[in-house]
Write an enzyme that holds these catalytic residues in place. Structure first.
Site, PDB file in Angstrom:
ATOM      1  CD  GLU A   1      -2.865   1.205   2.358  1.00 12.85           C
ATOM      2  OE1 GLU A   1      -3.657   2.157   2.435  1.00 12.85           O
ATOM      3  OE2 GLU A   1      -2.813   0.305   3.209  1.00 12.85           O
TER       4      GLU A   1
ATOM      5  N   GLY B   1       2.992   2.168  10.577  1.00 15.59           N
ATOM      6  CA  GLY B   1       2.815   1.485  11.855  1.00 15.59           C
ATOM      7  C   GLY B   1       2.528   0.011  11.654  1.00 15.59           C
TER       8      GLY B   1
ATOM      9  CG  ASN C   1      -0.557  -6.841   3.975  1.00 20.65           C
ATOM     10  OD1 ASN C   1      -0.623  -5.971   3.136  1.00 20.65           O
ATOM     11  ND2 ASN C   1       0.413  -6.907   4.876  1.00 20.65           N
TER      12      ASN C   1
ATOM     13  CD  GLU D   1      -3.072  -1.886  10.675  1.00 23.06           C
ATOM     14  OE1 GLU D   1      -3.576  -2.136   9.566  1.00 23.06           O
ATOM     15  OE2 GLU D   1      -2.693  -0.745  10.994  1.00 23.06           O
TER      16      GLU D   1
ATOM     17  CG  HIS E   1      -7.892  -1.670   8.062  1.00 19.85           C
ATOM     18  ND1 HIS E   1      -8.692  -0.770   7.417  1.00 19.85           N
ATOM     19  CD2 HIS E   1      -6.808  -0.974   8.503  1.00 19.85           C
ATOM     20  CE1 HIS E   1      -8.138   0.433   7.474  1.00 19.85           C
ATOM     21  NE2 HIS E   1      -6.994   0.344   8.126  1.00 19.85           N
TER      22      HIS E   1
END
Length: 866
Positions: A129, A269, A273, A306, A309
Site C-alpha cells: 500500500e 505502523g 494485508n 489492523e 480493517h
C-alpha cells in the site's frame, strides 16, 4: 532498474478525482510464483484478464523499475503484441478474455524504499500500500481491480523456513537442493495493495479463537525467537478485538488462519494485508522492561485497528485513493471505540483530541490542507495524513452522534452488506447511513469536500427576571489552498449549563446542531447565572471561542460532569494565561495554580485523568493560538508557569509522587494512572527547582522495575543540568544498546529536551554510530522528534531548519516516502516572524533545487513553499 526519481525541474503529473475512470480490464484470478532470493527473486505471474465494458483499449499493466523477461498471451509468446510505455507494460488484445503470463527479476536486498518486496533483518517481506505491487510484478495496480490470489513461494529452507502469504495455506513441501515451497490461497477478492508475503526464520506465539458461528481460527504472531515472550499483550489484544468486532459491529473473521509478522524496517505502523498483517515491531513487542504504558496502549490500539480493517478496508475496499478515509477514518473511529471500552474512555478521548490538535489542526491551517476526500495529488503516499486518519475519524464520530448508536450500527450493517466484495466510495458510505436511518445527510457531505477547521463563537446571556438564557452560536470556516470561500457545515455540539452559585446542572446535556452561519438556543427556567459547557466530549472537531472568564473556566475545571469538558476548561485557562504572558511579559498565575490544586487533591478523580488535566499545553499548541509564533517567549512563559505551579504546590506534588510508588509492577488501569501521575509530579518538582529533584529522579530511574518509570525519570533528568543526567543517559544506552526500539527512546528523549543546547546535541546524535537514515523508526525518533521541539527547531540561527533539510535531501535518495513526511514543519513558515520565515523558505527552495528529487518530496516542498 529504472530511475525512481523525477527531475525537480519537471513537476510530476497531477492525478485528479474528477478524472476517475473504471478500469479497462479486470483480473478475476491471479497466480503468483516467487523463486525467492535476496539478490535476485524471480516472479512469475499468471493473470486471467477480462475486458471491462465495450471498448478497444489495450491492457495496461503498471510497473516500476521492472523489465519483462517473458510475456505470453494464452500460452504463446507475444513479442509483437506488447510494448513498454514508460514503466508500464501495454498489450494489445482482441476479444473479451485472455491469460497473460509475465516473468521479471527483482532485487529485494537493494530496495531501500521499503515499498514492494524488500529485505529486513534477514527477512523478505512486502509493503504494497499504496502502489507497491508494481515494484514486484506487472499488474493493473489500482484498488478497484479485485482479484482472487493463489501464491506459490519457493526458497532455501535453511534461510527461509517460514513462507507466508495471504489467506490459508493449501499445500507445501520439500524440494531438491535444500529448497522448499508453500502455496497459499485467498478466496476473497482483494486489491493489489493488500497482497503480502513474508519469508524468514521466525518463531510464533500461537493461539486460537472460536468465532460466534463456531469456527476455530488459528492465530500466530511471528517474531524473532528471542522476542516471543514480548507478544503476549499483542495476542490478548488480537483476541479481544475479534470478540469486540463480533459484539459491536457483528463482523466475524472469515479465514481459517490469521498471521501477524513483526519487522524492524517499516515505513508505517502496520499493514492490514488480508490474513497476513505485517507490523512495525514497535507495535507488537512489549514487556515491562522495554515498553512504556503508552507503548502497551499503542500495541493494543494498532493490533485492533489492523484487525478491524478486515471488514472496513478489506472486505469493502476503496474505489480509488481519493477515498482513502473511507477505510482509514472509519477504522480509526472503530479502534478508538475499542480502546475506550478496554480502558479509560475519558483519558482515551483526551489523548485522541491532543493528537488531533498537535498534527491535524496545524495541517488544516497550513499549505498542505486538504479535505478528508482530496481532489488531487501528485504522489498518493503524501496523503496518509492526520486529516485522512484523525479528522476522518472525527467525521465518522459526528455521524455516530447525529444518528445515534442504533441507527449508526444499522447504517454500518447496510454498508457492509451492500458493498461486500466491492471497491466503494465515501459517498456510498454516507448513502448507506442515510438509507438505514432516514436522515438527510446532504449538508453533512460538505465534511468530505471542505478543508479547514471550523471556528465556533459561543456566548450565553441570562435574564434573571424571566429565567431565560440565550446561547448564541456562529461558525466560520477559514480559507484554505484552493478553497477561498466555504459553506457552513453541520456541527453537532454537546452543550450543558451549570449554575454559578449552586454548581448544579441547570440544563442537562443536549446536542445542538449548528448547521448555518448562526443559531440561537433558548433555555427556560434558568434561575441563576449559567456557565456554558460546550463541545463536550469534543463532539465536533472545531475551535471554540467563548467569552467565559478565568473564573468560569476554573469553575468548570472543578465542577463539570463531562470529563473531557473538565479537562478542556483547565487547558483553556492555562492557554489563556500563557498567551497573556507572552503578549505582556507577565500574567496572573493564581487562577491556574488554584485550579490545578483542586484537581490534584480531589480524591474522587481517577489518577490517570488528573495526570492529563494538570499538564500544561505544549509550546506548539500555545503557538497555534497566536498570530505570530514567538518560540523563546512561549518557552519562557510556560517554564515560569510550570515553576510557579511546582513551587506553590510542592507538598501536593510530593504526596502525589509518593502515592504512585508501588512495591511491584502491575499492568492495570489504576496502576497505569498512578505511574503517569508520578512522573508528572516529578516533572513539576524539577520545574520548581527543589533541592532533591535530581536525586529523586535518578533513584526512580535506577530502581525502576518498568520502562514507564525509567523513561519518565530519564526525561526529567534529560531536561536538567544535574550530574545525574549524563550518568542516566549513559546507563540507559549501555543497558539497551542492543534493542533498537528502546534505543529509539534514548534518541527521542534528547531530541525533545528543553535544554539550551538541544540543537547541538541533536547534531551530535545524527553522527552517532547507532543513528541510521535507513530505518524509519530511528529517523522519526531523532529527526521527527526534534522537528516537534518548537523552541530548539526554531532556533533563530536557522540551524534547525538546515538540519531538517539536510536530512530530507539525504533520506530522499533512499526512501522518498519517509523523506516527504519530514517536510511539513518547514511549511509552517507563515506563522513565524519574517526572519524565521525567510530561513524556512530558503531551505525549502534548497530542497527543490536538488537534482533528481523524488515526486514525493517535490509535491510536499513545492506546496509548502506556496
Amino acid at each position: 532498474m529504472l530511475d525512481i526519481h523525477t527531475a525537480a525541474a519537471t513537476p510530476p503529473p497531477v492525478i485528479r478525482r474528477e478524472d476517475y475512470r473504471a478500469p479497462d480490464w479486470l483480473v478475476p484470478e491471479v497466480s503468483l510464483d516467487f523463486r525467492l532470493d535476496p539478490a535476485a527473486t524471480r516472479v512469475l505471474a499468471r493473470l486471467e484478464v477480462t475486458r471491462n465494458g465495450d471498448h478497444a483499449r489495450p491492457l495496461r499493466l503498471d510497473g516500476d523499475g521492472l523489465v519483462p523477461l517473458v510475456v505470453r498471451i494464452d500460452g504463446a509468446a507475444a513479442a509483437d503484441t506488447w510494448r513498454m510505455d514508460g514503466p508500464a507494460l501495454v498489450i494489445d488484445l482482441p476479444g473479451a478474455a485472455h491469460v497473460i503470463e509475465t516473468e521479471v527479476e527483482i532485487a529485494p536486498a537493494g530496495n531501500t524504499q521499503l515499498m514492494g518486496l524488500y529485505a529486513s533483518g534477514g527477512l523478505l517481506c512486502t509493503q504494497c500500500e499504496p502502489e507497491g505491487v508494481r515494484r514486484i510484478t506487472f499488474f493493473p495496480d489500482r484498488p478497484d481491480v479485485l482479484s482472487r490470489y493463489t501464491v506459490r513461494l519457493e526458497a532455501g529452507e535453511a534461510t527461509y523456513p517460514l513462507l507466508l502469504s495471504n489467506g490459508d495455506r493449501t499445500d507445501g513441501g520439500g524440494l531438491e537442493d535444500g529448497r522448499h515451497w508453500a502455496e497459499w490461497r485467498d478466496p476473497f477478492p482483494k486489491p493489489t495493495y493488500l497482497f503480502a508475503l513474508v519469508a524468514g526464520d521466525l518463531a510464533a506465539n500461537r493461539d486460537s479463537f472460536v468465532t460466534r458461528s463456531g469456527r476455530e481460527v488459528d492465530l500466530a504472531i511471528w517474531v524473532k525467537a528471542a522476542d516471543v515472550g514480548k507478544t503476549e499483550h499483542a495476542m490478548a489484544a488480537l483476541k479481544a478485538s475479534m470478540a469486540w468486532d463480533e459484539q459491536t459491529y457483528g463482523r466475524e473473521y472469515d479465514l481459517g488462519e490469521f498471521n501477524i509478522v513483526a519487522v524492524a524496517d517499516f515505513n508505517f505502523g502496520a499493514m492490514e494485508n488480508k490474513g497476513l498483517n505485517i507490523f512495525n515491531s514497535r507495535y507488537i513487542l512489549a514487556d515491562p522492561d522495554t515498553a512504556t504504558d503508552g507503548d502497551y496502549d499503542g500495541v493494543a490500539g494498532v493490533v485492533a485497528h489492523e484487525y478491524f480493517h478486515n471488514w472496513s478496508g478489506n472486505r469493502v475496499t476503496c474505489r480509488d485513493w481519493f477515498q482513502l478515509s473511507l477505510k482509514e477514518g472509519f477504522t480509526v473511529f472503530r479502534d478508538q471505540q475499542f480502546s475506550a471500552d478496554q480502558g479509560s474512555a475519558a483519558v482515551g478521548r483526551i489523548e485522541n483530541v491532543r493528537a488531533l490538535r498537535a498534527s491535524q489542526f496545524p495541517e488544516d491551517a497550513g499549505p498542505l490542507a486538504h479535505p478528508i476526500r482530496p481532489e488531487a495529488y501528485m504522489e498518493i503516499s503524501n496523503f496518509y495524513t492526520a486529516t485522512i486518519y484523525n479528522k476522518g475519524a472525527e467525521v465518522i464520530r459526528m455521524l455516530h452522534t447525529l444518528l445515534g448508536a442504533q441507527a449508526f450500527r444499522q447504517g454500518s450493517d447496510l454498508y457492509f452488506e451492500r458493498h461486500d466484495g466491492q471497491a466503494a466510495t465515501c459517498e456510498q458510505f454516507v448513502q448507506a447511513m442515510e438509507d438505514a436511518s432516514g436522515a438527510d445527510l446532504a449538508a453533512f457531505r460538505l465534511w468530505y469536500a471542505q478543508a479547514g477547521t471550523p471556528r465556533v463563537r459561543a456566548a450565553i446571556s441570562h435574564e434573571p427576571a424571566s429565567g431565560q438564557a440565550r446561547l448564541t452560536l456562529g461558525q466560520s470556516v477559514p480559507a484554505t489552498p484552493g478553497q477561498p470561500v466555504k459553506q457552513s457545515m453541520p456541527l453537532p455540539l454537546r452543550v450543558a449549563l451549570f449554575g454559578e452559585l449552586t454548581g448544579r446542572v441547570l440544563a442537562p446535556e443536549q446536542v445542538v446542531v449548528l448547521d448555518g452561519p448562526t443559531k440561537e438556543v433558548l433555555f427556560e427556567g434558568i434561575g441563576e447565572r449559567p456557565i456554558l459547557s460546550i463541545n463536550r466530549d469534543f463532539s465536533a472537531p472545531v475551535v471554540v471561542e467563548t467569552d467565559r472568564s478565568a473564573a468560569d473556566l476554573a469553575f468548570l475545571s472543578a465542577n463539570d460532569d463531562d470529563p473531557f469538558a473538565r479537562y478542556e476548561a483547565m487547558q483553556q485557562l492555562m492557554v489563556d494565561t500563557l498567551v497573556v504572558a507572552v503578549a505582556t511579559g507577565t500574567a496572573d498565575h493564581a487562577p491556574v495554580v488554584e485550579a490545578v490544586e483542586r484537581t490534584l487533591t480531589d480524591p474522587a478523580l481517577d489518577p490517570a485523568f488528573v495526570a492529563e488535566a494538570v499538564l500544561l499545553p505544549s509550546e506548539a499548541f500555545v503557538g497555534d493560538q497566536m498570530l505570530v509564533v514567538d518560540p523563546p517567549a512561549i518557552h519562557a512563559a510556560r517554564e515560569a508557569l510550570r515553576a510557579r505551579i511546582g513551587t506553590r504546590l510542592e507538598e501536593a506534588w510530593r504526596a502525589a509522587y509518593a502515592r504512585g510508588q508501588a512495591d511491584r509492577y502491575e499492568y492495570s488501569p489504576q496502576a497505569k494512572g498512578l505511574r503517569r501521575l508520578r512522573t508528572v509530579a516529578l516533572g513539576y518538582l524539577a520545574a520548581a527547582g527543589v533541592a532533591d529533584a535530581a536525586a529523586l529522579a535518578f533513584a526512580q530511574f535506577d530502581e525502576a522495575d518498568n520502562m514507564t518509570d525509567r523513561q519518565g525519570a530519564l526525561g526529567v533528568l534529560a531536561n536538567g543540568r544535574s550530574a545525574e543526567r549524563e550518568d542516566a543517559l549513559d546507563m540507559f544506552y549501555e543497558r539497551y544498546r542492543g534493542n533498537g526500539l528502546v534505543l529509539d527512546k534514548w534518541f527521542t528523549t534528547q531530541a525533545v529536551s528543553t535544554r539550551d543546547d538541544c540543537l547541538d546535541a541533536v547534531e551530535r546524535l545524527a553522527r552517532h554510530p547507532d543513528f541510521t537514515l535507513a530505518n524509519p523508526n530511528r529517523l522519526r525518533a531523532l529527526v521527527g522528534a526534534f522537528a516537534s521541539n518548537q523552541r530548539a527547531f526554531h532556533d533563530a540561527s536557522g540551524r534547525g531548519y538546515r538540519f531538517l533539510a539536510d536530512m530530507v535531501i539525504a533520506v530522499d535518495r533512499l526512501n522518498p516516502s519517509t523523506a516527504a513526511k519530514l517536510i511539513p514543519p518547514l511549511g509552517r513558515w507563515r506563522r513565524f516572524d519574517g526572519a524565521r520565515a525567510g530561513l524556512m523558505k530558503a531551505e525549502l527552495r534548497r530542497v527543490l533545487e536538488v537534482p533528481g528529487l523524488s515526486k514525493d518530496v517535490f509535491e510536499q516542498a513545492s506546496k509548502s513553499l506556496g
